[in-house]
Structures are given as C-alpha cells and as structure tokens.
Design a protein around this motif. Structure first.
Motif, short mmCIF file in Angstrom:
data_model
loop_
_atom_site.label_atom_id
_atom_site.label_comp_id
_atom_site.label_asym_id
_atom_site.label_seq_id
_atom_site.Cartn_x
_atom_site.Cartn_y
_atom_site.Cartn_z
N VAL A 1 41.02 -50.20 110.45
CA VAL A 1 42.41 -49.49 110.53
C VAL A 1 41.71 -48.05 110.39
CG1 VAL A 1 44.67 -48.85 109.87
CG2 VAL A 1 43.98 -51.35 109.98
N THR A 2 41.60 -47.30 111.35
CA THR A 2 41.04 -45.77 111.39
C THR A 2 41.67 -45.11 112.41
OG1 THR A 2 39.26 -44.63 110.88
CG2 THR A 2 38.92 -46.28 112.58
N LEU A 3 41.42 -43.77 112.33
CA LEU A 3 42.13 -42.78 113.45
C LEU A 3 43.50 -43.04 113.73
CD1 LEU A 3 39.03 -42.62 115.65
CD2 LEU A 3 39.64 -41.09 113.86
N TYR A 4 44.36 -43.60 112.80
CA TYR A 4 45.99 -43.62 112.89
C TYR A 4 46.67 -42.30 112.61
CZ TYR A 4 45.55 -44.28 107.72
OH TYR A 4 45.40 -44.41 106.58
N GLY A 5 47.77 -41.82 112.96
CA GLY A 5 48.40 -40.59 112.53
C GLY A 5 49.57 -40.26 113.48
N GLY A 6 49.58 -38.92 113.61
CA GLY A 6 50.78 -38.67 114.79
C GLY A 6 50.63 -37.06 114.98
N ASN A 7 51.44 -36.71 115.92
CA ASN A 7 51.40 -35.50 116.45
C ASN A 7 52.94 -34.61 115.80
OD1 ASN A 7 49.43 -35.81 118.00
ND2 ASN A 7 50.70 -37.10 119.49
N THR A 8 52.91 -33.37 115.78
CA THR A 8 54.17 -32.54 115.38
C THR A 8 55.14 -32.90 116.27
OG1 THR A 8 53.21 -30.83 116.18
CG2 THR A 8 52.76 -30.89 113.97
N ALA A 9 56.45 -32.78 115.96
CA ALA A 9 57.68 -33.11 116.73
C ALA A 9 58.43 -31.74 117.12
CB ALA A 9 58.59 -34.10 116.37
N ASP A 10 57.98 -30.81 116.21
CA ASP A 10 58.79 -29.77 116.09
C ASP A 10 58.00 -28.58 115.69
OD1 ASP A 10 58.59 -29.79 113.14
OD2 ASP A 10 60.41 -30.63 113.15
N ALA A 11 58.19 -27.36 115.37
CA ALA A 11 57.27 -26.04 114.96
C ALA A 11 56.84 -26.07 113.79
CB ALA A 11 57.82 -24.68 115.46
N GLY A 12 57.73 -26.72 112.96
CA GLY A 12 57.36 -26.68 111.45
C GLY A 12 57.38 -25.47 110.86
N SER A 13 56.50 -25.08 109.88
CA SER A 13 56.68 -23.64 109.27
C SER A 13 55.25 -23.39 109.13
CB SER A 13 57.40 -23.50 107.95
OG SER A 13 56.52 -24.47 107.00
N ALA A 14 54.96 -22.36 108.43
CA ALA A 14 53.58 -21.65 108.30
C ALA A 14 53.16 -22.34 106.90
CB ALA A 14 53.73 -20.26 107.90
N THR A 15 53.89 -23.03 106.30
CA THR A 15 53.48 -23.72 105.19
C THR A 15 53.49 -25.17 105.08
OG1 THR A 15 55.52 -23.59 104.01
CG2 THR A 15 54.00 -21.70 103.51
N ARG A 16 54.20 -25.67 106.26
CA ARG A 16 54.35 -27.24 106.28
C ARG A 16 54.43 -27.86 107.50
NH1 ARG A 16 58.27 -31.35 105.42
NH2 ARG A 16 57.54 -33.07 104.05
N GLN A 17 53.71 -28.76 107.81
CA GLN A 17 53.78 -29.66 109.15
C GLN A 17 53.96 -31.00 109.01
OE1 GLN A 17 53.74 -28.17 112.27
NE2 GLN A 17 53.55 -26.14 111.19
N THR A 18 54.93 -31.75 109.63
CA THR A 18 55.15 -32.84 109.65
C THR A 18 54.39 -33.77 110.80
OG1 THR A 18 57.25 -32.88 110.48
CG2 THR A 18 56.98 -32.79 107.96
N PHE A 19 54.08 -34.87 110.90
CA PHE A 19 53.51 -35.87 111.90
C PHE A 19 53.96 -37.32 111.70
CE2 PHE A 19 50.76 -32.42 109.94
CZ PHE A 19 50.21 -31.72 110.86
N PRO A 20 55.10 -37.30 112.67
CA PRO A 20 55.55 -38.73 112.86
C PRO A 20 54.51 -39.66 113.64
CG PRO A 20 57.31 -37.20 113.60
CD PRO A 20 55.83 -36.45 113.42
N VAL A 21 54.57 -40.89 113.14
CA VAL A 21 53.42 -41.80 113.57
C VAL A 21 53.65 -42.10 115.22
CG1 VAL A 21 55.19 -43.84 113.58
CG2 VAL A 21 52.74 -44.19 113.48
N ASP A 22 52.42 -41.93 115.75
CA ASP A 22 52.43 -41.83 117.32
C ASP A 22 52.40 -43.54 117.97
OD1 ASP A 22 49.76 -42.85 117.01
OD2 ASP A 22 48.73 -40.66 117.23
#
Length: 197
Positions: A117-138
């Motif tokens: 189980v490797t190379l899992y993750g996700g992409n940003t769904a919105d602009a976020g902020s300069a200090t915080r980004q979120t990544f919902p599972v892809d």
C-alpha cells in the motif's frame, strides 16, 4: 498625437509594475520550499488509542528535496523499525497539478522495496490557504484501499499545515483524527535518506 503617446506610455508603464498575486497554494508551496534541506523535531499531537505505538516516540520531518513542482518530506519515527531503530519508511510527496496540489504517501520497506500500500493520497478540492491545504482521498487510492481490505480509509482527508512556527500533518475520517506536529524552533541534523531513496 503627443498627448495620446504620453497616455499610452503611462498606461504601459503601469502594466509593467503590476504583478499577478500568488494563489494560496503558490504561497503554501513557496513557504515549504523555503525550508528545503531543513529537518525538525516533532511529536505525536493526537491522543487516540490507535496512536499508542507512536506515543512518546521521537519524530523528525525532513524537507529533503524540492523542485519547482515537487517537495519530498520524509517522516522518521524512532523505535518503530523491526530492529528497534528508526522507521524510515514514510515520505510525504507534495506536487503541483494543473488543478492545484497533490499529496501522496510513499511507503517502503527497509530493503527499499515499495509497500503493498503506497502512493495513496489525494488532490486539493479548493484553494485552501497559504498555511493549510487539505487533500481528500482520490479514486485511485479508494480502489487500492478496497483491494487491500482497508475500506475504512476510503473517506480519508489529509491535511498539511505550515506556519511561522511549525508544520503539522493530519489525517481525518469518521472516528479517526491523527496529528503529528513539528517545531520550526527545533531544527535537527538532517537524518539519513528514507528507505529506498
């Protein structure tokens, strides 16, 4: 005619000094990249039963390698390797995409081979902020989790924060809230390369 040329010159001069504002994701990426090469001490910041194995362990994150489009951040944990030494199996990889930012988790064994189980993750769904980004599972990760009996992870949302004082990595889903935090006031000597790198 002379007045028209003067007006045109003024307008063009104004254009030359106008800069395009950076997006929050550009600022976030630049902030992490500015610390490239640095390593920092940290600790478990959540307090759930599932975190028991990591509780009290020394941790180091290393902003090890950066390009214009990719940042590699190994995450080292003392005492979790099979031999009781440092576990160097995890690397967070943040990269640019045409639509925003992507977070992937590169997991390897001590011999350098990729974990099942490797190379899992996700992409940003919105602009976020300069200090915080979120990544919902892809979708790719959801398929991997389902195929490996980890369907509990199919609603994962990861987060990465970088402020003036520190770095925080998080994982959230129903019933699970994991955090590790690193203090920019506690730089340490960069550790060895993560396994397989």
């Amino acid at each position: 005619m002379r007045a028209a040329l003067s007006l045109l010159a003024t307008a063009l001069g104004g254009c030359a000094t106008t800069s395009i504002a950076e997006s929050p994701q550009d600022e976030f990426f630049a902030s992490l990249s500015a610390r490239c090469g640095q390593a920092y001490a940290g600790k478990l910041a959540s307090n759930e039963a599932a975190d028991a194995e990591m509780r009290g362990k020394a941790m180091v994150m290393h902003i090890r390698h950066c390009t214009a489009d990719r940042i590699e951040i190994p995450f080292h944990i003392e005492g979790l390797a099979d031999d009781g030494g440092w576990d160097r199996s995890r690397t967070w990889v943040i990269s640019r995409t045409p639509a925003g930012l992507r977070l992937k988790h590169d997991h390897r064994h001590a011999d350098g081979k990729p974990d099942a189980v490797t190379l899992y993750g996700g992409n940003t769904a919105d602009a976020g902020s300069a200090t915080r980004q979120t990544f919902p599972v892809d979708a790719e990760s959801i398929a991997m989790f389902n195929a490996t009996g980890r369907s509990v992870s199919t609603t994962n949302i990861w987060s990465v924060e970088t402020t003036d004082t520190g770095f925080t990595y998080g994982l959230d889903r129903q019933g699970r809230h994991f955090r590790v935090a690193f203090d920019y006031a506690r730089p340490v000597t960069p550790p060895p390369a993560p396994w397989g790198w």
